[in-house]
Design an enzyme around this catalytic site. Sequence first.
Site, PDB file in Angstrom:
ATOM      1  N   TYR A 128       0.899  -1.174   0.000  1.00  0.00           N
ATOM      2  CA  TYR A 128       0.000   0.000   0.000  1.00  0.00           C
ATOM      3  C   TYR A 128       0.920   1.203   0.000  1.00  0.00           C
ATOM      4  CZ  TYR A 128      -4.198   2.470   1.890  1.00  0.00           C
ATOM      5  OH  TYR A 128      -5.286   3.285   2.119  1.00  0.00           O
ATOM      6  N   HIS A 133      -2.191   7.511  -3.098  1.00  0.00           N
ATOM      7  CA  HIS A 133      -3.331   6.597  -2.971  1.00  0.00           C
ATOM      8  C   HIS A 133      -3.772   6.471  -1.510  1.00  0.00           C
ATOM      9  CE1 HIS A 133      -5.988   3.190  -3.515  1.00  0.00           C
ATOM     10  NE2 HIS A 133      -5.277   2.478  -2.667  1.00  0.00           N
ATOM     11  N   ARG A 142     -11.833   8.330   6.085  1.00  0.00           N
ATOM     12  CA  ARG A 142     -11.578   8.636   7.492  1.00  0.00           C
ATOM     13  C   ARG A 142     -11.613  10.134   7.721  1.00  0.00           C
ATOM     14  NH1 ARG A 142      -7.972   4.419   6.693  1.00  0.00           N
ATOM     15  NH2 ARG A 142      -6.328   5.913   6.329  1.00  0.00           N
ATOM     16  N   GLU A 199      -7.246  -1.810  -9.665  1.00  0.00           N
ATOM     17  CA  GLU A 199      -6.147  -1.107  -9.009  1.00  0.00           C
ATOM     18  C   GLU A 199      -4.947  -1.221  -9.935  1.00  0.00           C
ATOM     19  OE1 GLU A 199      -5.847  -2.545  -4.910  1.00  0.00           O
ATOM     20  OE2 GLU A 199      -7.289  -0.985  -4.317  1.00  0.00           O
ATOM     21  N   GLU A 201      -1.407  -1.374 -10.633  1.00  0.00           N
ATOM     22  CA  GLU A 201      -0.244  -1.697  -9.799  1.00  0.00           C
ATOM     23  C   GLU A 201       0.862  -2.300 -10.664  1.00  0.00           C
ATOM     24  OE1 GLU A 201      -0.933  -3.771  -6.121  1.00  0.00           O
ATOM     25  OE2 GLU A 201      -3.023  -3.113  -5.977  1.00  0.00           O
ATOM     26  N   GLN A 240     -15.647  -4.733   0.211  1.00  0.00           N
ATOM     27  CA  GLN A 240     -14.447  -4.374   0.995  1.00  0.00           C
ATOM     28  C   GLN A 240     -14.821  -3.509   2.205  1.00  0.00           C
ATOM     29  OE1 GLN A 240     -11.483  -2.374  -1.421  1.00  0.00           O
ATOM     30  NE2 GLN A 240     -10.136  -1.962   0.303  1.00  0.00           N
ATOM     31  N   TYR A 244     -13.752  -5.358   5.793  1.00  0.00           N
ATOM     32  CA  TYR A 244     -12.298  -5.220   6.021  1.00  0.00           C
ATOM     33  C   TYR A 244     -11.884  -4.922   7.465  1.00  0.00           C
ATOM     34  CZ  TYR A 244     -11.668  -0.105   6.319  1.00  0.00           C
ATOM     35  OH  TYR A 244     -11.646   1.197   6.726  1.00  0.00           O
ATOM     36  N   LYS A 253     -11.003  -8.874  -2.599  1.00  0.00           N
ATOM     37  CA  LYS A 253      -9.802  -8.769  -3.424  1.00  0.00           C
ATOM     38  C   LYS A 253      -9.263 -10.122  -3.864  1.00  0.00           C
ATOM     39  CE  LYS A 253      -8.268  -4.312  -1.747  1.00  0.00           C
ATOM     40  NZ  LYS A 253      -7.726  -3.614  -2.924  1.00  0.00           N
ATOM     41  N   THR A 349      -1.929   0.216  -5.244  1.00  0.00           N
ATOM     42  CA  THR A 349      -2.391   1.152  -6.262  1.00  0.00           C
ATOM     43  C   THR A 349      -1.411   2.305  -6.422  1.00  0.00           C
ATOM     44  OG1 THR A 349      -4.624   0.626  -5.574  1.00  0.00           O
ATOM     45  CG2 THR A 349      -4.348   2.581  -6.947  1.00  0.00           C
TER      46      THR A 349
HETATM   47 CA    CA Z   1      -4.089  -3.595  -4.118  1.00  0.00          CA
END
Ligand code: CA
Length: 415
Positions: A128, A133, A142, A199, A201, A240, A244, A253, A349
Amino acid sequence: MTSWIKIPENSDFPLENIPFGIAKTGETISPATRIGDTVIFLSVLADFGFFDELPIEDLSIFYQPVLNEIAALNKLQRLSLRERLCNLFSDICDELKENPEACSSALVDINDVEMLLPVHIGDYTDFYSSIEHATNVGVMFRDPSNALLPNWRHLPVGYHGRSSSIVVSGTNIHRPKGQTRPDDNLPPVFGPSKQVDFELEMGFITSAKTDLGDSILAEEAEDHIFGMLLFNDLSARDMQRWEYVPLGPFLSKSFGSIVSPWIVTLEALESFRVEGPKQEPAVLPYLQTSGKRNFDISLELSLKPQNGEENIICKSNFRHMYWNMAQQLAHQTVAGCNVNPGDLYASGTISGPTHNSYGSMLELAWKGTRPIHLNDGTQRTFVLDNDTLIIRGFAKKDGLRVGFGECVTKILPAK
Ligand code: CA
């Protein structure tokens, strides 16, 4: 360097690339490399004795249906293999060029092969590591004034993912079904996800085999990386959000992630090294690296509706990564977790600083509030059934282009 094999202009695969993949033609499945649009079967080169002088004793590695044993070569062996292949395909060498029998069995047009999953992925970790991101997600879900959690700048946050559902480019994925809770005042519901996302990546494949208790120093970690590929970590945002807490993403995922078929080695990317973002505060000693540890790799994602044209909806760059691959591998092993050749470590991501560089639909359409307009007049806030997602990536400098090809998948209706 020039090759006697024809290389189309703007090809991702010049003589300087020499990527590794697993190709299939007829009954033959073999490790392969690629120059331009020509795939070269390494098993055939081994048959004809072209690898006899390499410091590699066991040539059976060139006959396996996965690259794990080639990935496991030590750095010296890897470099000698790369040098040998560069040499065989270059204008200055006649050995292969003047052997019509070897050429006719080893060289196959890309359109006549099927590319398979390049490695058996024993373990898969998803990091992450893009600060843009992580900040965007923190702002959305949040507290905008406190978007990054307290650990984020101190360690590369990650989780252990599922490897059974990682598939090669060209494999289509069914929309997942699962629990979501669209209304926080009502019980959860079950059904096809309404918020399928991509995502954007990249990932790296390890060459190292370590024992339990061992750790890899950040400064030496790149020696244990075989190469990189493109990675699309499909995510169901509604599932998610409900599942999560507290242990992280689970079914949202693990319904399908897609890799590009060619593994591009760090040797091929050497010319494209750049400094990473300044890490503030300074990281702990076990995570410290020196020199240029990021790579300038342009990335883009296209969405192609059924019967429609491609729309490039994201342009990002691997250089935005806050945590580099050496730090990720050092952190992965610092507690004593063992790693194996062929393991996959995804970046997370990769978002850049601008709106069009955000690496997920969640960010591009900002949680559904800013729909993306496509050139066929439709709009998207998440991915619809029969949309095709195509990631492309390449590095370019001083006329040299080294690329990764494509990572393609289509989202099919739920089964
Ligand atoms: Ca990911």
